[in-house]
Design a protein around this motif. Structure first.
Motif, mmCIF file in Angstrom:
data_model
loop_
_atom_site.group_PDB
_atom_site.id
_atom_site.type_symbol
_atom_site.label_atom_id
_atom_site.label_comp_id
_atom_site.label_asym_id
_atom_site.label_seq_id
_atom_site.Cartn_x
_atom_site.Cartn_y
_atom_site.Cartn_z
ATOM 1 N N VAL A 1 73.086 99.265 65.538
ATOM 2 C CA VAL A 1 73.121 98.696 64.192
ATOM 3 C C VAL A 1 73.328 99.770 63.126
ATOM 4 O O VAL A 1 73.727 99.471 62.000
ATOM 5 N N VAL A 2 73.077 101.034 63.503
ATOM 6 C CA VAL A 2 73.336 102.141 62.560
ATOM 7 C C VAL A 2 74.775 102.063 62.052
ATOM 8 O O VAL A 2 75.041 102.308 60.872
ATOM 9 N N GLU A 3 75.685 101.673 62.945
ATOM 10 C CA GLU A 3 77.104 101.594 62.554
ATOM 11 C C GLU A 3 77.322 100.563 61.456
ATOM 12 O O GLU A 3 78.128 100.756 60.562
ATOM 13 N N LEU A 4 76.576 99.479 61.537
ATOM 14 C CA LEU A 4 76.677 98.445 60.501
ATOM 15 C C LEU A 4 76.270 99.012 59.137
ATOM 16 O O LEU A 4 76.968 98.845 58.138
ATOM 17 N N PHE A 5 75.138 99.748 59.137
ATOM 18 C CA PHE A 5 74.674 100.336 57.875
ATOM 19 C C PHE A 5 75.647 101.413 57.377
ATOM 20 O O PHE A 5 75.872 101.541 56.172
ATOM 21 N N MET A 6 76.211 102.159 58.324
ATOM 22 C CA MET A 6 77.230 103.168 57.956
ATOM 23 C C MET A 6 78.366 102.493 57.202
ATOM 24 O O MET A 6 78.839 102.965 56.173
ATOM 25 N N GLY A 7 78.805 101.357 57.758
ATOM 26 C CA GLY A 7 79.906 100.616 57.140
ATOM 27 C C GLY A 7 79.553 100.184 55.725
ATOM 28 O O GLY A 7 80.352 100.324 54.807
ATOM 29 N N GLN A 8 78.305 99.718 55.535
ATOM 30 C CA GLN A 8 77.848 99.280 54.217
ATOM 31 C C GLN A 8 77.860 100.438 53.215
ATOM 32 O O GLN A 8 78.332 100.294 52.088
ATOM 33 N N VAL A 9 77.317 101.583 53.668
ATOM 34 C CA VAL A 9 77.229 102.752 52.777
ATOM 35 C C VAL A 9 78.629 103.233 52.396
ATOM 36 O O VAL A 9 78.899 103.552 51.234
ATOM 37 N N MET A 10 79.529 103.235 53.376
ATOM 38 C CA MET A 10 80.903 103.688 53.105
ATOM 39 C C MET A 10 81.571 102.749 52.094
ATOM 40 O O MET A 10 82.274 103.201 51.191
ATOM 41 N N LYS A 11 81.300 101.473 52.255
ATOM 42 C CA LYS A 11 81.878 100.484 51.347
ATOM 43 C C LYS A 11 81.344 100.724 49.934
ATOM 44 O O LYS A 11 82.097 100.806 48.962
#
Ligand code: MN
Length: 482
Positions: free
Chosen positions: A446-456
């Motif tokens: 799920v870290v990848e999901l949060f990474m995606g959010q932060v990048m966005k």
């Protein structure tokens, strides 16, 4: 039968005096034909030569640079030959008693050091120039060059490959530039070379007839022409043929040498002492005066740099033949870590110079400011990457700022980056409480999901490594608080 090449060079160097060697006519290259002349350059009867002391001094400088004996009693001679661009019908040169004798230059050859000896270095005057007019069968004469001071450096036949001849010329050119006695520019004719090439049987000292290749006007051509000539002679001898002494020229377009004069045409120069110039006798004080005004010999400077800065031989060579670079280096040298300074000069600094095609004197960062940056690295305050990628480019733009100032400003920026990144991470995590739960149950993906959010949220500007670290920290924190 194994054949070895024996090569000797005659190197002519134009000296950059203000006036010509025997008159006050200006010594300038590239002016309109026949504008830099007087009755002396033109060789009118009744004119008298007078030796230019600056030419003499420069010849002595080269003699000292090449470890020669300086002749305290030297003299001039007339060398007779007829050529349209030689108005007097003779050249004033030195024959028996030249100003410098018995020198040498040490070459760094792969296998070690090879000493190339000089028989002599003498002073003489240059001739004029014949110009063969385009689309015409006529020739014209330009006497601007007549009387330009030359030194002629005659080696002993110590060279055995084209590469050694090439290296010797590189060394001569470096020396004349280093001591500021000539621009050493072969394309302008300030440095010219004739090569004598012959072969001998290995284990035999008997020299065979030699071939002289004349008027080679680039250092590369010297190497090419000698290589070709060695091969050519080799082929003739192995096929049982014979070579007689003659003169050849090199055609760089076709990359061949071709004969120009046979032995029967060889000159008898009928040397005689120049009656219009007395033998000149030098005093020890005069020689000392020349020595005192000279830069230290390159090898002495090299030792000094190796000792004081612990540089490698290659690095010192970069510096000794470029004074401005040497001065820059001395100012920017970090104590006990001059290797760091050298690496920066060879790396980011040189890159900038090459990119904008400028010299070190026009480099935007002052050497003391560069030293400031290198001290930050040396003290462990910043790493090489931040120094070269972040601070150095800003120093190139903002010349008045020191590395420390730029670093402090960047620090503020980095700090504010960190706090806004923290906000974005917090926000992303609070949006998906179920994923926080999932993480605590071992779903590390799920870290990848949060990474995606932060990048966005950051529009792709967030530092990925730092974001990942913060996300994991925040997730661990949330779960441990439960
Ligand atoms: Mn000559």
């Amino acid at each position: 039968m194994k054949l070895k090449a024996v090569i000797g060079l005659e190197i002519h160097v134009q000296l950059n005096t203000q006036s010509k060697i025997f008159s006050s006519d200006p010594n300038i290259f590239g002016e309109d034909p026949n504008t830099q002349i007087s009755p002396i350059s033109v060789g009118y009867p009744g004119t008298l030569p007078k030796l230019n002391i600056q030419a003499l001094r420069k010849a002595i400088v080269m003699g000292i640079a090449c470890h020669c004996d300086i002749n305290m009693n030297s003299e001039f001679s007339r060398k007779h030959y007829f050529y349209p661009d030689l108005p007097k019908g003779y050249q004033i040169t030195q024959h028996e008693e030249s100003i410098c004798k018995n020198g040498y230059i040490d070459l760094n050859i792969n296998s070690g050091i090879k000493r190339i000896r000089f028989e002599k270095i003498h002073l003489e005057e240059d001739a004029g120039k014949s110009m063969h007019l385009e689309n015409s069968d006529q020739s014209a004469i330009d006497l601007n060059r007549a009387g330009v001071p030359l030194i002629e450096m005659v080696t002993r036949p110590d060279l055995s490959t084209a590469e050694e001849a090439y290296q010797l010329l590189i060394n001569v050119r470096r020396l004349v530039r280093y001591f500021g006695i000539s621009d050493g520019d072969m394309e302008k004719g300030s440095l010219r070379c004739d090569a004598n090439v012959s072969l001998r049987e290995e284990n035999s000292e008997d020299l065979r007839d030699k071939v002289e290749i004349k008027n080679l006007n680039s250092i590369r051509f010297v190497r090419n022409a000698i290589e070709l000539e060695i091969k050519r002679q080799h082929k003739i001898y192995t096929e049982g043929g014979k070579i007689e002494s003659h003169t050849r020229a090199y055609d760089d377009m076709k990359n061949i040498t071709f004969p120009t004069r046979s032995k029967e045409m060889a000159h008898d120069y009928r040397y005689l002492p120049e009656p219009d110039l007395p033998q000149f006798i030098l005093s020890q004080e005069f020689i000392e005066g020349v020595k005192n005004e000279m830069l230290p010999l390159p090898e002495i400077l090299q030792k000094e740099l190796q000792q004081n800065y612990e540089l490698t031989k290659d690095d010192t060579e970069l510096l000794i033949f470029d004074f401005d670079l040497l001065n820059y280096f001395r100012k920017a040298a970090v104590e006990n870590n001059s290797e760091l300074t050298m690496n920066w000069i060879k790396g980011p600094v040189k890159q900038h110079l090459n990119q904008y095609d400028i010299d070190i004197v026009d480099f935007p960062i002052d050497p003391l400011k560069l030293k400031g940056l290198l001290l930050l690295i040396n003290n462990g305050d910043i790493n090489h990457n931040i120094a070269s990628k972040k601070i150095f480019p800003l120093m190139l733009k903002e010349r008045e700022k020191t590395a420390k100032q730029i670093w402090d400003e960047l620090n503020v920026e980095i700090k504010s980056d960190v706090s806004s990144l923290k906000q974005m991470v917090e926000q992303a995590v609070s949006m998906f409480p179920d994923k926080v739960e999932a993480y605590s149950n071992g779903k590390k993906g799920v870290v990848e999901l949060f990474m995606g959010q932060v990048m966005k949220a950051s529009k792709g500007t967030a530092d990925p490594a730092l974001s990942r670290k913060m996300i994991i920290e925040t997730l661990n924190n949330k779960n441990s608080k439960k």
